[in-house]
Design an enzyme around this catalytic site. Structure first.
Site, PDB file in Angstrom:
ATOM      1  N   CYS A  73       0.273  -1.081   0.383  1.00  0.00           N
ATOM      2  CA  CYS A  73       0.216  -0.380   0.265  1.00  0.00           C
ATOM      3  C   CYS A  73       1.311   0.900   0.425  1.00  0.00           C
ATOM      4  CB  CYS A  73      -0.762   0.131   0.849  1.00  0.00           C
ATOM      5  SG  CYS A  73      -1.881   1.673   1.181  1.00  0.00           S
ATOM      6  N   CYS A 184      -0.706   3.748  -6.503  1.00  0.00           N
ATOM      7  CA  CYS A 184      -2.308   3.399  -5.204  1.00  0.00           C
ATOM      8  C   CYS A 184      -1.923   1.212  -6.486  1.00  0.00           C
ATOM      9  CB  CYS A 184      -3.331   3.549  -5.090  1.00  0.00           C
ATOM     10  SG  CYS A 184      -4.830   3.077  -3.944  1.00  0.00           S
TER      11      CYS A 184
HETATM   12  N1  DGL Z   1      -4.007   0.606  -1.544  1.00  0.00           N
HETATM   13  C1  DGL Z   1      -3.553   1.713  -1.151  1.00  0.00           C
HETATM   14  C2  DGL Z   1      -2.388   1.628  -1.513  1.00  0.00           C
HETATM   15  O1  DGL Z   1      -1.602   1.542  -2.484  1.00  0.00           O
HETATM   16  C3  DGL Z   1      -4.282   2.297   0.122  1.00  0.00           C
HETATM   17  C4  DGL Z   1      -5.937   2.709  -0.877  1.00  0.00           C
HETATM   18  C5  DGL Z   1      -7.121   3.132   0.198  1.00  0.00           C
HETATM   19  O2  DGL Z   1      -7.277   3.214   1.216  1.00  0.00           O
HETATM   20  O3  DGL Z   1      -7.067   4.381   0.170  1.00  0.00           O
HETATM   21  O4  DGL Z   1      -2.207   3.744  -1.451  1.00  0.00           O
END
Ligand code: DGL
Length: 254
Positions: A73, A184
């Site tokens: 993430c 993301c």
């Molecule tokens: N998948 C996550 C990222 O790479 C976060 C998405 C979220 O929960 O806002 O930032």
């Protein structure tokens, strides 16, 4: 003997995009933790995210054995990886950041980064951009991660329209750039879908991170010929967990 895992953490399904690449090159026991109770991370401050992750890792370490923690993430990595390294010195943290270096290596000049609002606000991200002399536009996507999560959990018409709104927006602005960095991990889940609408390269770091994970796993027993995956959700909702398992299987089958 207690089973040893590689722990993956994300707010939801986004980290599956990193897990898929990792499983392709490394057979191991994976523990995937989706903090869906606190999702989306992109609407939280870095201090809140630090606390979520500290508590998750503390609780999981009482029940499971792991040495490698993958923050699958960008929001968690830019907000908290240094803090986590300082409070858990015995664990190895591997994170993911928007793939600016890959775009530069490929000589794209006019770069658009899309990421969560929290990622774009972080010092770690700002420094990453500053280090380059390139023209980089950082665009916070306020609802995209959430829309992707909701669409995959329930492909009804409302969720489809909400997702398409974001996709058409990206299509419209893509003509001003040479490439788009998917900053993301949720966005990587829809990379193939995005390619149907957007004609410039879409870049993420998932393959690179999976190689880094493999390199860091040298000390693990890697005699396994297949992977096992255990999924945990912070909201403990079993029906949702079954949906996650289905989504992961679909992603792995592609
Ligand atoms: N998948 C996550 C990222 O790479 C976060 C998405 C979220 O929960 O806002 O930032």
């Amino acid at each position: 003997m207690k089973k040893e895992y590689i722990l993956f953490i994300d707010s939801g399904i986004g980290g599956f995009s990193v897990l898929k690449e990792t499983i392709n090159i490394l057979s191991y026991n994976y523990l995937y933790y989706a903090d869906n109770n606190n999702a989306p991370y992109g609407s939280h401050s870095s201090n809140e995210i630090k606390i979520f992750l500290k508590d998750i890792i503390t609780n999981l370490s009482q029940k499971y054995k792991f040495k490698i923690v993958v923050l699958a993430c960008n929001t968690a990595t830019t907000s908290a990886i240094e803090y986590l390294r300082s409070i858990f010195p015995n664990l190895i943290f591997i994170g993911i950041e928007p793939a600016i270096n890959i775009a530069i290596k490929n000589q794209f000049n006019n770069i658009l980064v899309i990421a969560t609002p929290t990622t774009i606000k972080q010092k770690k991200y700002i420094n990453l951009v500053k280090k380059t002399n390139y023209k980089i536009k950082s665009k916070p996507m306020h609802n995209l991660a959430r829309n992707i999560e909701m669409y995959y959990l329930n492909k009804n018409i409302i969720n489809k329209v909400n997702l398409l709104k974001n996709i058409y927006y990206l299509k419209a602005i893509s003509k001003y750039y040479d490439c788009i960095i998917l900053g993301c991990t949720h966005y990587s889940i829809i990379k193939n879908l995005l390619k149907n609408y957007i004609n410039i390269p879409l870049i993420d770091k998932n393959k690179t991170i999976s190689k880094i994970i493999k390199l860091n796993c040298n000390f693990l027993d890697k005699t396994m010929s297949f992977s096992t995956i255990k999924i945990l959700l912070s909201n403990n909702d079993n029906r949702q967990k079954q949906k996650y398992i289905k989504i992961l299987n679909q992603i792995l089958a592609k």
